[in-house]
Write a protein that holds these residues in place. Structure first.
Motif, short mmCIF file in Angstrom:
data_model
loop_
_atom_site.label_atom_id
_atom_site.label_comp_id
_atom_site.label_asym_id
_atom_site.label_seq_id
_atom_site.Cartn_x
_atom_site.Cartn_y
_atom_site.Cartn_z
N ASP A 1 0.84 -1.19 0.00
CA ASP A 1 0.00 0.00 0.00
C ASP A 1 0.88 1.25 0.00
N GLU A 2 0.23 2.43 -0.07
CA GLU A 2 0.98 3.67 -0.23
C GLU A 2 1.87 3.98 0.97
N ARG B 1 4.94 1.86 0.63
CA ARG B 1 5.79 2.42 -0.43
C ARG B 1 6.53 3.66 0.08
N GLN C 1 -3.33 10.97 0.88
CA GLN C 1 -2.13 10.75 0.07
C GLN C 1 -1.30 12.02 -0.10
N PHE D 1 3.99 5.93 -6.21
CA PHE D 1 2.98 6.05 -5.15
C PHE D 1 1.56 6.01 -5.67
N ARG D 2 1.38 6.42 -6.92
CA ARG D 2 0.02 6.55 -7.45
C ARG D 2 0.02 6.18 -8.93
#
Length: 255
Positions: free
Chosen positions: A2-3, A6, A54, A98-99
């Motif tokens: 998950d973020e 990361r 985020q 990240f995205r």
């Protein structure tokens, strides 16, 4: 992955055991949570709450390289950490780590670029302003907490003895009485620098953010505890404390 995982993996490349790296890692995680909390209190939809979380996580990504390359968090003595973060994410391409979805890239970049400005610049869209105010408030809430809970030597290049003989400038007092943040270019003494952190409370944009700061239970001026100031300085500090108390903010009785 998950973020958050990361993000932690990214930070590990800078050695998270270094105190300043760890400080910004923890700050980023808390700002991420604060942004989500504020978005939820505002009644935002789940998609925008996730985006706020985020942006909070990534807002200070430039800090890690800044402290490794320059040995300081002072933008004036190195580089703009906001601009460096935008460069890392959008010129070097780290945002894709990240995205995966690029649909919000422009908004994320704009909000990170302006998050540390004293005032928001002209030209932002209404939606960009909404996210920028949210991030800036979440960032300030945690900065205020850090500066109350950590010894001032963690972020101020000054000894206890030097701080004790420091003075409070007229310009800083004026900022407090006008309920404004303090222009860093006007800071003249170690006390000016320390107290400019407390003045961030006046930069909280949303009443919900002010309430959330109060709920953190971190009283202002805590970093002054144990310092024996001169009588004239104590009088000036009392004036600032009384003004903050009058505004409803928690104040530490340390003088």
């Amino acid at each position: 992955m998950d973020e958050v995982q990361r993000f932690l993996a990214y930070v590990r490349s800078f050695d998270p055991d270094v105190p300043r790296i760890r400080l910004k890692q923890e700050h980023s995680l808390r700002v991420s949570t604060l942004c989500a909390q504020l978005a939820r209190r505002k009644g935002w939809c789940e998609t925008e709450i996730a985006l706020a979380r985020q942006i909070g996580l990534l807002h200070d990504i430039g800090r890690f390289r800044q402290v490794v390359q320059y040995g300081t968090f002072a933008d004036g003595a190195s580089v703009s950490h906001a601009a460096l973060g935008a460069k890392i994410l959008f010129e070097e391409g780290w945002i894709r780590y990240f995205r995966f979805d690029a649909s919000e890239d422009h908004l994320i970049r704009q909000v990170i670029l302006v998050h540390s400005d004293r005032f928001l610049p002209q030209g932002l869209s209404v939606r960009e302003q909404r996210f920028a105010h949210l991030l800036r408030d979440g960032d300030k809430i945690d900065i205020l907490r850090v500066h109350q809970e950590h010894p001032f030597t963690d972020y101020l290049d000054c000894t206890k003895e030097e701080l004790a003989v420091s003075t409070v400038s007229d310009a800083l007092i004026d900022a407090f009485l006008r309920h404004e943040t303090f222009d860093h270019a006007l800071r003249r003494t170690p006390l000016d620098i320390l107290l400019s952190h407390d003045a961030l409370v006046f930069g909280l944009h949303d009443p919900l953010s002010r309430q959330l700061f109060i709920e953190t239970g971190c009283p202002l001026f805590s970093a002054l505890e144990g310092i024996r100031f001169r009588d004239d300085t104590r009088q000036r500090l009392h004036l600032l404390q009384e003004e903050c108390r009058r505004c409803g903010f928690p104040v530490k009785e340390v003088l």
